[in-house]
Design a protein around this motif. Structure first.
Motif, PDB file in Angstrom:
ATOM      1  N   SER A  88       0.806  -1.230   0.000  1.00 31.83           N
ATOM      2  CA  SER A  88       0.000   0.000   0.000  1.00 31.83           C
ATOM      3  C   SER A  88       0.836   1.276   0.000  1.00 31.83           C
ATOM      4  CB  SER A  88      -0.925   0.010   1.223  1.00 31.83           C
ATOM      5  OG  SER A  88      -0.172  -0.062   2.430  1.00 31.83           O
ATOM      6  N   GLU A  89       2.152   1.147   0.073  1.00 32.35           N
ATOM      7  CA  GLU A  89       3.025   2.321   0.148  1.00 32.35           C
ATOM      8  C   GLU A  89       3.012   3.105  -1.163  1.00 32.35           C
ATOM      9  OE1 GLU A  89       5.474   4.990   1.955  1.00 32.35           O
ATOM     10  OE2 GLU A  89       4.902   3.126   2.939  1.00 32.35           O
ATOM     11  N   VAL A  90       2.952   4.431  -1.064  1.00 38.11           N
ATOM     12  CA  VAL A  90       3.118   5.303  -2.228  1.00 38.11           C
ATOM     13  C   VAL A  90       4.124   6.383  -1.864  1.00 38.11           C
ATOM     14  CG1 VAL A  90       0.779   4.904  -3.095  1.00 38.11           C
ATOM     15  CG2 VAL A  90       1.199   6.814  -1.549  1.00 38.11           C
ATOM     16  N   MET A  91       4.698   6.995  -2.869  1.00 44.02           N
ATOM     17  CA  MET A  91       5.676   8.043  -2.626  1.00 44.02           C
ATOM     18  C   MET A  91       4.992   9.275  -2.048  1.00 44.02           C
ATOM     19  SD  MET A  91       8.777   9.188  -2.641  1.00 44.02           S
ATOM     20  CE  MET A  91       9.742   8.071  -3.677  1.00 44.02           C
ATOM     21  N   ALA A  92       5.464   9.716  -0.900  1.00 47.10           N
ATOM     22  CA  ALA A  92       4.918  10.916  -0.278  1.00 47.10           C
ATOM     23  C   ALA A  92       5.395  12.155  -1.031  1.00 47.10           C
ATOM     24  CB  ALA A  92       5.351  10.996   1.180  1.00 47.10           C
ATOM     25  N   PRO A  93       4.609  13.226  -1.060  1.00 46.42           N
ATOM     26  CA  PRO A  93       5.060  14.460  -1.713  1.00 46.42           C
ATOM     27  C   PRO A  93       6.075  15.194  -0.847  1.00 46.42           C
ATOM     28  CG  PRO A  93       2.945  14.826  -0.676  1.00 46.42           C
ATOM     29  CD  PRO A  93       3.257  13.364  -0.503  1.00 46.42           C
ATOM     30  N   TYR A  94       6.751  16.173  -1.435  1.00 42.14           N
ATOM     31  CA  TYR A  94       7.637  17.043  -0.668  1.00 42.14           C
ATOM     32  C   TYR A  94       6.795  17.908   0.268  1.00 42.14           C
ATOM     33  CZ  TYR A  94      10.962  20.698   0.459  1.00 42.14           C
ATOM     34  OH  TYR A  94      11.766  21.573   1.142  1.00 42.14           O
ATOM     35  N   PRO A  95       7.231  18.167   1.503  1.00 41.12           N
ATOM     36  CA  PRO A  95       8.549  17.872   2.075  1.00 41.12           C
ATOM     37  C   PRO A  95       8.613  16.572   2.851  1.00 41.12           C
ATOM     38  CG  PRO A  95       7.367  19.312   3.569  1.00 41.12           C
ATOM     39  CD  PRO A  95       6.441  19.053   2.410  1.00 41.12           C
ATOM     40  N   TYR A  96       7.646  15.672   2.654  1.00 45.45           N
ATOM     41  CA  TYR A  96       7.584  14.482   3.489  1.00 45.45           C
ATOM     42  C   TYR A  96       8.487  13.354   3.002  1.00 45.45           C
ATOM     43  CZ  TYR A  96       3.406  17.122   4.617  1.00 45.45           C
ATOM     44  OH  TYR A  96       2.545  18.139   4.943  1.00 45.45           O
ATOM     45  N   TYR A  97       8.682  13.233   1.665  1.00 42.21           N
ATOM     46  CA  TYR A  97       9.346  12.032   1.172  1.00 42.21           C
ATOM     47  C   TYR A  97      10.779  11.851   1.655  1.00 42.21           C
ATOM     48  CZ  TYR A  97      11.884  14.529  -2.554  1.00 42.21           C
ATOM     49  OH  TYR A  97      12.716  15.371  -3.248  1.00 42.21           O
ATOM     50  N   PRO A  98      11.593  12.931   1.847  1.00 40.65           N
ATOM     51  CA  PRO A  98      12.952  12.659   2.313  1.00 40.65           C
ATOM     52  C   PRO A  98      12.994  11.964   3.671  1.00 40.65           C
ATOM     53  CG  PRO A  98      12.774  14.902   1.475  1.00 40.65           C
ATOM     54  CD  PRO A  98      11.387  14.368   1.588  1.00 40.65           C
ATOM     55  N   TYR A  99      12.024  12.290   4.534  1.00 38.19           N
ATOM     56  CA  TYR A  99      12.010  11.693   5.866  1.00 38.19           C
ATOM     57  C   TYR A  99      11.592  10.226   5.838  1.00 38.19           C
ATOM     58  CZ  TYR A  99      12.494  16.457   7.535  1.00 38.19           C
ATOM     59  OH  TYR A  99      12.955  17.733   7.775  1.00 38.19           O
ATOM     60  N   ARG A 100      11.062   9.792   4.703  1.00 44.53           N
ATOM     61  CA  ARG A 100      10.645   8.397   4.578  1.00 44.53           C
ATOM     62  C   ARG A 100      11.606   7.585   3.728  1.00 44.53           C
ATOM     63  NH1 ARG A 100       5.463   8.158   6.529  1.00 44.53           N
ATOM     64  NH2 ARG A 100       5.136   6.065   5.691  1.00 44.53           N
ATOM     65  N   THR A 101      12.413   8.259   2.894  1.00 44.71           N
ATOM     66  CA  THR A 101      13.228   7.513   1.929  1.00 44.71           C
ATOM     67  C   THR A 101      14.731   7.708   2.086  1.00 44.71           C
ATOM     68  OG1 THR A 101      13.103   9.325   0.309  1.00 44.71           O
ATOM     69  CG2 THR A 101      11.359   7.650   0.232  1.00 44.71           C
ATOM     70  N   GLN A 102      15.161   8.737   2.788  1.00 44.17           N
ATOM     71  CA  GLN A 102      16.589   9.043   2.869  1.00 44.17           C
ATOM     72  C   GLN A 102      17.092   8.867   4.302  1.00 44.17           C
ATOM     73  OE1 GLN A 102      17.621  12.750   0.938  1.00 44.17           O
ATOM     74  NE2 GLN A 102      15.995  12.495  -0.584  1.00 44.17           N
ATOM     75  N   ALA A 103      18.188   8.142   4.435  1.00 44.41           N
ATOM     76  CA  ALA A 103      18.679   7.735   5.755  1.00 44.41           C
ATOM     77  C   ALA A 103      18.992   8.923   6.654  1.00 44.41           C
ATOM     78  CB  ALA A 103      19.922   6.857   5.595  1.00 44.41           C
ATOM     79  N   GLY A 104      19.599   9.973   6.105  1.00 39.39           N
ATOM     80  CA  GLY A 104      19.947  11.128   6.926  1.00 39.39           C
ATOM     81  C   GLY A 104      18.728  11.806   7.512  1.00 39.39           C
ATOM     82  N   PHE A 105      17.708  11.966   6.703  1.00 39.27           N
ATOM     83  CA  PHE A 105      16.462  12.571   7.185  1.00 39.27           C
ATOM     84  C   PHE A 105      15.774  11.665   8.206  1.00 39.27           C
ATOM     85  CE2 PHE A 105      17.190  15.038   3.414  1.00 39.27           C
ATOM     86  CZ  PHE A 105      16.579  16.258   3.635  1.00 39.27           C
ATOM     87  N   ARG A 106      15.775  10.359   7.923  1.00 35.47           N
ATOM     88  CA  ARG A 106      15.140   9.413   8.834  1.00 35.47           C
ATOM     89  C   ARG A 106      15.836   9.393  10.186  1.00 35.47           C
ATOM     90  NH1 ARG A 106      11.762   5.428   6.558  1.00 35.47           N
ATOM     91  NH2 ARG A 106      12.358   4.002   8.231  1.00 35.47           N
ATOM     92  N   ARG A 107      17.158   9.574  10.179  1.00 37.08           N
ATOM     93  CA  ARG A 107      17.907   9.574  11.436  1.00 37.08           C
ATOM     94  C   ARG A 107      17.485  10.747  12.320  1.00 37.08           C
ATOM     95  NH1 ARG A 107      24.517  10.081  11.960  1.00 37.08           N
ATOM     96  NH2 ARG A 107      24.596  10.334  14.245  1.00 37.08           N
ATOM     97  N   LEU A 108      17.237  11.897  11.709  1.00 40.13           N
ATOM     98  CA  LEU A 108      16.850  13.092  12.468  1.00 40.13           C
ATOM     99  C   LEU A 108      15.393  13.049  12.920  1.00 40.13           C
ATOM    100  CD1 LEU A 108      18.599  15.822  10.301  1.00 40.13           C
ATOM    101  CD2 LEU A 108      19.318  14.994  12.556  1.00 40.13           C
ATOM    102  N   ASN A 109      14.538  12.407  12.137  1.00 41.36           N
ATOM    103  CA  ASN A 109      13.101  12.416  12.437  1.00 41.36           C
ATOM    104  C   ASN A 109      12.491  11.117  11.940  1.00 41.36           C
ATOM    105  OD1 ASN A 109      10.590  13.290  13.255  1.00 41.36           O
ATOM    106  ND2 ASN A 109      10.237  14.531  11.427  1.00 41.36           N
ATOM    107  N   PRO A 110      12.667  10.013  12.679  1.00 46.34           N
ATOM    108  CA  PRO A 110      12.191   8.710  12.207  1.00 46.34           C
ATOM    109  C   PRO A 110      10.672   8.689  12.046  1.00 46.34           C
ATOM    110  CG  PRO A 110      13.691   8.482  14.083  1.00 46.34           C
ATOM    111  CD  PRO A 110      13.345   9.935  13.980  1.00 46.34           C
ATOM    112  N   PRO A 111      10.175   8.141  10.933  1.00 38.80           N
ATOM    113  CA  PRO A 111       8.719   8.010  10.754  1.00 38.80           C
ATOM    114  C   PRO A 111       8.125   7.089  11.825  1.00 38.80           C
ATOM    115  CG  PRO A 111       9.896   7.671   8.671  1.00 38.80           C
ATOM    116  CD  PRO A 111      10.921   7.677   9.758  1.00 38.80           C
ATOM    117  N   LEU A 112       6.864   7.319  12.146  1.00 40.43           N
ATOM    118  CA  LEU A 112       6.192   6.483  13.137  1.00 40.43           C
ATOM    119  C   LEU A 112       5.860   5.108  12.572  1.00 40.43           C
ATOM    120  CD1 LEU A 112       3.756   9.078  14.770  1.00 40.43           C
ATOM    121  CD2 LEU A 112       5.903   8.196  15.687  1.00 40.43           C
ATOM    122  N   VAL A 113       5.666   5.023  11.252  1.00 40.29           N
ATOM    123  CA  VAL A 113       5.370   3.741  10.605  1.00 40.29           C
ATOM    124  C   VAL A 113       6.197   3.619   9.348  1.00 40.29           C
ATOM    125  CG1 VAL A 113       3.035   3.525  11.512  1.00 40.29           C
ATOM    126  CG2 VAL A 113       3.399   4.791   9.395  1.00 40.29           C
TER     127      VAL A 113
END
Length: 344
Positions: free
Chosen positions: A319-344
Motif C-alpha cells: 500500500s506504500e506510495v511516494m509521499a510528496p515534498y517535504p515528506y518524502y525525504p524523511y521516509r526515503t533518505q537515511a539522513g532525514f530518517r535519522r533526524l526524524n524517524p517516521p512512526l510507521v
C-alpha cells in the motif's frame, strides 16, 4: 472489545465505533451509503452494544439531519450506555448562516443536534471542516461556553490540515480553552496520507484519530477485482466522485496482498483491512458503517485477533506510495530518517 484513551483526554472509546452515516437515507450521497430507518437502526445498535461498541458517530449533514434523528430514536432508553459523537460546519442550506463555525452558527447547530438526537449533551462534538472566515479565538470561546454549559463534553475536528489543527491547539493553550482531543480523518490501506503529517502531529500533541471510511470508500470489500467490471450493486457508481481518486493498479496490488493474508488467517478482506488500521499509531477508534446487520456482524469480526508483524509488513509494502515534498525525504533518505524517524 478493547477500549482506548481518546488522545490524552480521560475519555475511553471502543476500538471500533459505529458510523451512522447509513441512517436516514436522504440525498444522492447518503442514500447510497444506506437507508436504515428507526427499526433497523435499533437492531444495529443492539448488535453493536452486544459486541461492546459504545460510541456512535453522526453529523448534521448526514441525510439532512435524519441520521441524528434516527440515531436518537434508536438510542432511546439507553442513553446512559453510550457515547454520542456528532459534527457541524459544512453547509446545511443556501443561506448565509447555514455554514461555518461562527458563534451564532455553532450555538444553533449544537441546539439543533441536541433536539434531533433527543439528548441533553453531546459526548464528542467535532468541527466538520476548517472555516477560514472565523477567528480561531471566537471558535474556541464558543466551544468553551458550550462545554461549561454541559451541552458538549469533549471537542475535536475533522478533515483539518496539520497547520489548521496546530493553530487551534496553540490558541487553546494560550487562552486556556478546551483542547481538541480528536481528529476524525480519512485513513485506509488505499489512503495513507494521514501518516505524512497528521499522524506525527497527533502523536506529539496527544490527539486521537477517529478513522472514517476505513475501507477506502467501499473499495476494500473484496468485490473489486483486477480484470472484472465494477459490481452493479457497488455504491461507487454513485459515490466515487465524492472520494479521493485511487489508481486501479494500486488498488489491485493492495487487494492481492489482502487476498493472500485472508487465506492465511481465514478472515475476510474487510476484517484484515480494519485490523491493520487498529495497530497503527495514534488511532483511537475506527468507524464502521453498515447497510444491514450481516455487514455489521462481519465488520465487528475485525477485533479479538492480531495480524503478525510479517503480515503487517506485507500490507505496508503493498500500500506504500511516494509521499510528496517535504515528506518524502524523511521516509526515503537515511539522513532525514535519522533526524526524524517516521512512526510507521
Amino acid at each position: 472489545m478493547e477500549y482506548r484513551q481518546l488522545g490524552t483526554s480521560g475519555l475511553k472509546v471502543p476500538a471500533l465505533s459505529f458510523g451512522a452515516g447509513t441512517f436516514g437515507g436522504r440525498g444522492p450521497l447518503f442514500s447510497a451509503w444506506g437507508t436504515s430507518g428507526v427499526d433497523q437502526a435499533r437492531r444495529m445498535v443492539d448488535l453493536s452494544l452486544d459486541h461492546g461498541v459504545t460510541l456512535f458517530d453522526t453529523a448534521d449533514v448526514y441525510s439532512d439531519g435524519a441520521s441524528e434523528e434516527v440515531l436518537g430514536a434508536a438510542l432511546k432508553g439507553r442513553r446512559d450506555q453510550v457515547l454520542i459523537s456528532t459534527k457541524a460546519a459544512l453547509p446545511t442550506g443556501e443561506g448565509p448562516y447555514d455554514a461555518g463555525v461562527s458563534r451564532s452558527r455553532l450555538v444553533r447547530s449544537v441546539e439543533a443536534a441536541l433536539r434531533r438526537l433527543d439528548t441533553d449533551h453531546i459526548d464528542l462534538f467535532q468541527l466538520h471542516a476548517y472555516d477560514a472566515a472565523v477567528p480561531v479565538e471566537e471558535v474556541l470561546a464558543t466551544l468553551d461556553d458550550l462545554v461549561r454549559a454541559g451541552k458538549i463534553r469533549y471537542t475535536g475536528v475533522s478533515n483539518y490540515a496539520g497547520w489548521q489543527l496546530m493553530k487551534g491547539l496553540s490558541a487553546a493553550e494560550k487562552h486556556g480553552r478546551p483542547r481538541f482531543v480528536a481528529h476524525q480523518v480519512y485513513y485506509s490501506l488505499v489512503g495513507r496520507d494521514y501518516e505524512w503529517e497528521l499522524m506525527p502531529l497527533a502523536k506529539e500533541e496527544g490527539v486521537g484519530a477517529v478513522v472514517w471510511s476505513p475501507l477506502g470508500w467501499g473499495r476494500l470489500t473484496g468485490k473489486i477485482r483486477r480484470g472484472q467490471p465494477l459490481p452493479t450493486n457497488s455504491r461507487l457508481h454513485r459515490t466515487a466522485q465524492f472520494g479521493p481518486p485511487i489508481e486501479d493498479e494500486h488498488l489491485y496490488r493492495v487487494v492481492d496482498a489482502l487476498d493472500e493474508i485472508a487465506k492465511e488467517t481465514e478472515r475476510t478482506i474487510p476484517q484484515i483491512a480494519l485490523n491493520w488500521l487498529l495497530c497503527r499509531p495514534t488511532v483511537a477508534t475506527v468507524l464502521i458503517g453498515a447497510r444491514d446487520e450481516e455487514q455489521l456482524e462481519q465488520n465487528l469480526g475485525a477485533v479479538g485477533w492480531e495480524l503478525t508483524p510479517e503480515q503487517v509488513a506485507r500490507l505496508d509494502a503493498a500500500s506504500e506510495v511516494m509521499a510528496p515534498y517535504p515528506y518524502y525525504p524523511y521516509r526515503t533518505q537515511a539522513g532525514f530518517r535519522r533526524l526524524n524517524p517516521p512512526l510507521v
